[in-house]
Design a protein around this motif. Structure first.
Motif, short mmCIF file in Angstrom:
data_model
loop_
_atom_site.label_atom_id
_atom_site.label_comp_id
_atom_site.label_asym_id
_atom_site.label_seq_id
_atom_site.Cartn_x
_atom_site.Cartn_y
_atom_site.Cartn_z
N TYR A 67 -0.05 -0.50 5.98
CA TYR A 67 0.41 -0.97 7.30
C TYR A 67 0.44 -2.57 7.40
O TYR A 67 0.41 -3.24 8.37
N THR B 190 4.08 -3.10 -0.06
CA THR B 190 4.02 -1.62 0.18
C THR B 190 4.12 -1.15 -1.17
O THR B 190 3.51 -0.06 -1.66
N CYS C 210 6.21 11.11 17.56
CA CYS C 210 5.60 10.31 16.22
C CYS C 210 6.92 9.46 15.20
O CYS C 210 6.69 8.90 14.09
N LYS D 255 6.56 3.42 14.52
CA LYS D 255 5.54 3.90 13.35
C LYS D 255 4.57 3.00 13.13
O LYS D 255 3.42 3.28 12.55
N GLU E 80 10.86 2.48 13.41
CA GLU E 80 10.19 1.67 12.31
C GLU E 80 9.02 1.04 13.43
O GLU E 80 7.84 0.89 12.82
N ILE F 241 2.37 9.83 5.24
CA ILE F 241 3.32 8.70 4.62
C ILE F 241 4.42 8.60 5.65
O ILE F 241 5.01 7.23 5.90
N ASN F 242 5.07 9.57 6.15
CA ASN F 242 6.44 9.56 7.01
C ASN F 242 6.04 8.82 8.43
O ASN F 242 6.98 8.51 9.04
N VAL F 243 4.76 9.13 8.65
CA VAL F 243 4.45 8.21 10.13
C VAL F 243 4.08 7.06 10.01
O VAL F 243 3.94 6.33 11.00
N THR F 244 3.67 6.46 8.81
CA THR F 244 3.70 5.04 8.52
C THR F 244 5.11 4.36 8.44
O THR F 244 6.02 4.83 8.41
N PRO F 245 4.87 2.99 8.63
CA PRO F 245 6.03 2.11 8.16
C PRO F 245 6.78 2.30 6.81
O PRO F 245 7.82 1.54 6.77
N VAL F 246 6.28 2.91 5.95
CA VAL F 246 6.72 2.93 4.84
C VAL F 246 8.21 3.44 4.68
O VAL F 246 8.30 4.63 5.38
N LEU G 163 8.83 11.85 13.64
CA LEU G 163 8.90 12.77 12.53
C LEU G 163 10.11 13.70 12.73
O LEU G 163 10.38 14.51 11.88
#
Lengths: 249, 373
Positions: free
Chosen positions: A108, B3, A54, A79, A76, B213-218, A56
């Motif tokens: 997203y 975002t 993922c 993700k 990126e 939040i960390n797994v999103t493209p943020v 992380l």
């Protein structure tokens, strides 16, 4: 399931914490639309592997690509094409159902109009019309889990990672949860799921069994049972996990 | 950009929905700003004095009246036994003992000289020294009056005296709230910013939403800005209510200098202290850890900032520490701009230092955040 398209490929993926090797050279492929069960005792290295996939956590060595993107160089992009639902319930409890959907849709990069039409359809599908304006914290656990899954696949990711998604929910809700999973898989979303429930393992297309950081077995539930001449997945699990040296956490 | 707007919307919703935090943000600082300056008054009064009068003459009574009428002293005990007065001392009921000898009036009138005895309870050092010097002045004054009365000749031909008449610039009436309110306002803004910012981020770690939040493209900077901007706005809000609401309406403080200058400094200052909050959050896994760390920093910053004790009279090593606290600079700036009307040229150095803190804290925090995340 489309055997012609691999959405996850890993090659000797390894994560070390000092001397401790959490996942040891794991190599496997997952196909588009597949429900891939990722099994193992506590401490076997499942969560570490999933966190690497993922983005992380950075692998110590080995290679992996997710939805065609390299996990080192294109984090990126990786993700943007995955969904994730962790062991801990991680929607915002102090936001309402709709606010959570809008927030993650927005993050997203979905357009407001698209979020609006899609969320209405989703709410209807979940039968949560009356709960739309309720704070997520006030919902029963089963509903929360279903909502969390729906939010994780709301942006139509290529793959969704589920880390023990059904911990603590009743059998009926679990069954409904798996209906949602099947439906997502039918839409072409690949499901990568860890679980400790062996009845859920039976629902998967293929299963990998991790023991002490290694993948000890990888096949469909039927063939695994044949291979270990076992009646149930439970027996397969015992057979494989018996040799484990590591103590669970 | 979009975002960030989604994240800001989320933060503001959460802040305004949190019934426990709202009063902390909006009500408590105002109450503190009303109560603290009134209590933090350096003027010493209500000094308890025991007077042992062995003379019981009209002169001794005049002296006692003069002391009681000065407004600084409370006559806790008036008798003719020193041991009795000393008991008051031991029970901490009096701070000073003045003993008047039995031949006070006679000797003073006839021999034109006499001595009094003062004993000071030095447990509360400030009260003791200030009290005995007040008392000394009253007695001198009394003495001068007497000389004029009994020796009018000398009154016509007095010993040359240099009279000092001080004028209090910038705070003419020596009004303590004038001095304290700007400083206390700075410390309140600092506390709210550091605590709220660090606790808010650590809370997301605790409940696991930060991982979602960390797994999103943020991007990291989206997330960090999404946290800093709301608390920056809250900081500016508290400062404004404190300055215009409480400072002006309750204490009648009208800033002598430029409001724009104050707000420019505040804007930069908040970036610095929010950076500190962010830094604390990167070192903490639980809100309890963050709270303890923030408490440690805040305590040192407050006590060494010159809020209560002037930085210049601290030992050299302590001055060095005080110079490492952003709070020190803002308190100085507030006092200079609000009371003295100082301009940009006077606080250039302060701007530079705060800019340094802002860059240091934030880059350190972002670097550390990357490493962990």
């Amino acid at each position: 399931m489309d055997l012609n398209e691999k959405v996850i490929t890993t090659h000797k993926l390894t994560k070390r914490f000092g001397d401790f090797v959490a996942t040891n050279e794991i190599t496997f492929d997952v196909y588009k639309g597949e429900i891939f069960g990722f099994l193992g005792a506590n401490g076997a290295g499942k969560t570490t592997a999933m966190r690497m996939l993922c983005g992380l956590s950075t692998p110590s060595s080995g290679e992996a690509s997710i939805a065609g993107y390299d996990i080192y160089k294109e984090t990126e992009k990786v993700k943007a094409h995955i969904g994730y639902m962790s062991q801990k319930f991680s929607l915002y409890e102090d936001l309402t159902v709709m606010e959570n959907i809008r927030l993650f849709g927005g993050i997203y990069g979905m357009s407001n109009a698209y979020i609006k039409s899609k969320s209405e359809a989703l709410i209807q599908q979940l039968g949560m019309e009356k709960e739309v304006k309720k704070l997520v914290g006030s919902l029963p656990l089963g509903w929360k889990q279903k909502l969390a899954f729906s939010v994780a696949v709301f942006h139509e990711p290529k793959i969704v990672f589920l880390d023990e998604p059904t911990g603590g929910v009743d059998p009926i809700t679990r069954r409904q949860f798996w209906d949602l999973i099947y439906e997502a898989a039918d839409r072409g979303i690949t499901i990568f799921v860890t679980t400790h429930y062996m009845d859920e393992a039976e629902y998967c297309n293929r299963i990998s069994m991790m023991v002490d950081g290694y993948i000890k077995a990888l096949d469909s539930p039927t063939r695994l049972k044949q291979q270990y001449s076992a009646e149930t997945m439970d027996e397969v699990f015992f057979e494989l996990a018996r040799g484990a040296q590591r103590k669970g956490d | 950009m979009r975002t960030l707007l989604f994240l800001l919307q989320k933060e503001f919703r959460q802040i305004f929905r949190n019934k426990a935090i709202l009063p902390v943000i909006f009500v408590m600082p105002m109450i503190q700003l009303i109560v603290l300056p009134l209590a933090a008054d350096f003027e010493i009064d209500n000094i308890n004095i025991s007077i042992v009068d062995h003379d019981h003459s009209s002169l001794s009574r005049q002296l006692v009246d003069k002391i009681a009428a000065s407004g600084y002293f409370v006559l806790s005990d008036y008798g003719n036994s020193y041991s009795q007065a000393f008991q008051q001392f031991e029970r901490d009921r009096s701070d000073l003992i003045l003993e008047i000898p039995s031949d006070f009036e006679r000797k003073l009138v006839r021999e034109n000289e006499n001595s009094l005895f003062i004993a000071v309870n030095a447990i509360n050092g400030v009260k003791a020294t200030v009290g005995s010097s007040y008392l000394g002045r009253i007695i001198n004054d009394f003495n001068a009056d007497l000389r004029l009365k009994f020796n009018p000749a000398q009154g016509l031909n007095p010993v040359p005296v240099i009279e000092v008449s001080p004028i209090n610039r910038f705070n003419p009436s020596l009004n303590y709230p004038f001095f304290m309110v700007p400083g206390i306002l700075v410390s309140l803004v600092t506390m709210v910013a550091v605590y709220l910012c660090s606790l808010n981020i650590v809370k997301e770690k605790e409940i696991g939403t930060i991982e979602q939040i960390n797994v999103t493209p943020v991007k990291k900077y989206h997330f960090i800005l999404g946290k800093l901007i709301p608390f920056w706005v809250i900081g500016v809000f508290i400062f404004s209510v404190g300055l215009f609401g409480i400072g002006r309406l309750v204490y009648g403080i009208v800033p002598a200098g430029s409001i724009l200058l104050l707000y420019s400094f505040l804007a930069l200052y908040l970036v610095a202290v929010l950076g500190l909050g962010l830094l604390i959050s990167t070192y903490s896994e639980t809100q309890q850890q963050a709270m303890s760390l923030a408490f440690f920093c805040i305590m040192i910053f407050m006590l060494m900032s010159g809020l209560f004790t002037p930085v210049d009279s601290m030992p050299t090593w302590a001055i060095a520490i005080a110079r490492c606290s952003p709070v020190t600079y803002f308190i100085e700036v507030m006092r200079m701009v609000v009371l003295k009307g100082s301009g940009f040229a006077d606080i250039r150095y302060h701007f530079l230092m705060i800019l340094g803190f802002a860059v240091l804290f934030n880059s350190f925090a972002v670097w550390n955040y990357r490493k962990v995340g």
